[in-house]
Design an enzyme around this catalytic site. Structure first.
Site: not given
Ligand code: GLA
Length: 389
Positions: A124-127, A163, A175, A35
């Site tokens: 690379g874990s999405g954290l 980025e 993030d 979002t």
């Molecule tokens: C990644 C991006 C964020 C966000 C999420 C999805 O983490 O860096 O800006 O868009 O995906 O919510």
């Protein structure tokens, strides 16, 4: 940690006299996924795991980076006179991108520096290991060069700018914002269209936040991410032919349903539907949390997952297995994919007395179905990036 980091710094760069010590967290998003680049709301929190750094100014124009996690890269050396993304720099393109962004935004970095990092966010874990590193670099630069006119929100924006423009991922602001602005025991209810935000205490009473790492990262993550973003932009443009709006985040479900046919493409309709519905879910979830209705919060997390799986299509088989397993365990209040998607982690709210069963049951079943182990972290919500003593 400080001792190890400073010992490495001294080993590589002679001594660690006068080097500063810094920390920047990772983040987990509780709800409000995909979002942030649609002008909607997000609800992330900073973690107590993150990236530590030691850094010191140099007299010349050389910049040297070293990661204790990725030692195979050795000392990566760059120069202030050639701030370019180079493949051989590997991970160091993230901090270098921030140096580049400072220069672009006219914040003077006139000499180089040495920097050593170590982190405990699984890569690379999405954290958000990359946002953590970007904001860490921002804090280091403002501290080393005495730059006082940049707020933590500015550092988040600079991280995002680097980025987007230096590292080629068209990410939103969530993030970097969460990493820069995190607050212990609170999640951040952020309106990404205005950057107005509010801290909301995460009081789960008899439950915990458990992150499960699928340990898969499907390739093309960045390009698939950029594709989703483009599809939402296309949908917005179509809707703008009949509605006076600047982002999908301005729409409620009813207005969307009435007007969606102008998008004229089933895929883009589903993408936009997710963005609109997820924004509403996020607002509702924060209201539920404030009203201590954790059950409702959990239900909204579950719906978020279904929407990300079916309409936004950013889940994958391994993540769906984790979430399906979680949903079956008594004591799981909610469970969903978190972060950009295509692998990475799930976030679940689990009753204290169910956490052991959660880890054992899912750990075993996941290994049987997927062939490798998942990892589990019972996490605490921490403060944002800062200089440490
Ligand atoms: C990644 C991006 C964020 C966000 C999420 C999805 O983490 O860096 O800006 O868009 O995906 O919510």
């Amino acid at each position: 940690m400080k001792e190890k980091l400073f010992a490495k710094f001294a080993e590589l760069f002679g001594d660690a006299d006068e080097a500063g010590f810094y920390f920047s967290p990772g983040r987990v998003n509780l709800i409000g996924e995909h979002t942030d680049y649609n002008g909607g709301h997000v609800f992330p929190c900073a973690l107590t795991i993150g990236t530590y750094g030691a850094a010191r100014k140099r007299a010349d124009r050389t910049i040297r980076f070293y990661s204790m996690n990725l030692e195979k890269f050795g000392v990566v050396e760059a120069s202030l006179d050639c701030l370019e993304n180079k493949k051989e720099y590997g991970w160091a393109n993230y901090p270098l991108g921030v140096v580049w962004a400072f220069a672009k935004k006219n914040h003077l970095i006139d000499t180089g520096f040495d920097m050593v990092i170590w982190g405990n966010i699984p890569n690379g874990s999405g954290l958000s290991s990359s946002a953590s590193l970007e904001v860490l670099t921002g804090v280091i630069l403002t501290d080393l060069y005495g730059i006082t006119d940049l707020s933590m929100i500015d550092l988040a924006l600079i991280g995002q700018y680097s980025e987007n423009n230096f590292n080629g991922c068209n990410c939103g602001i969530m993030d970097q914002f969460a990493v820069a602005m995190g607050k212990k025991d609170n999640a951040i209810f952020l309106d990404t269209s205005s950057l107005s935000y509010e801290y909301a205490p995460v009081v789960l009473k008899d439950a915990k936040i458990v992150i499960t790492n699928s340990k898969v990262k499907h390739s093309l993550v960045d390009s698939a991410y950029n594709d989703r973003r483009q599809e939402c932009t296309d949908a917005l443009h179509a809707l703008q032919s009949v509605l006076d709006i600047e982002s999908l985040g301005e729409l409620d479900m009813e207005t969307f349903e009435k007007n969606k046919s102008v998008i004229n493409d089933p895929v883009r309709i589903r993408r936009a539907k997710h963005a609109v519905a997820e924004n509403q879910r996020t607002i509702d979830a924060v209201a539920a949390l404030k009203a201590s209705n954790i059950t409702k919060f959990g239900e909204l997390m579950n719906q978020s997952h279904i929407s990300l799986r079916d309409d936004y299509e950013v889940s994958c088989e391994e993540i769906d297995i984790l979430v399906d397993l979680a949903w079956k365990i008594p004591g799981v209040i909610g469970s969903r994919i978190t972060g950009g998607g295509f692998g990475g982690c799930t976030v679940s709210i689990v009753k204290n007395d169910a956490v052991d069963t959660f880890i054992e049951t899912i750990g075993k079943a996941y290994k049987e179905k997927v062939g490798h182990e998942a990892e589990f972290y019972t996490v605490d919500i921490g403060d944002g990036a800062r200089r440490m003593e």
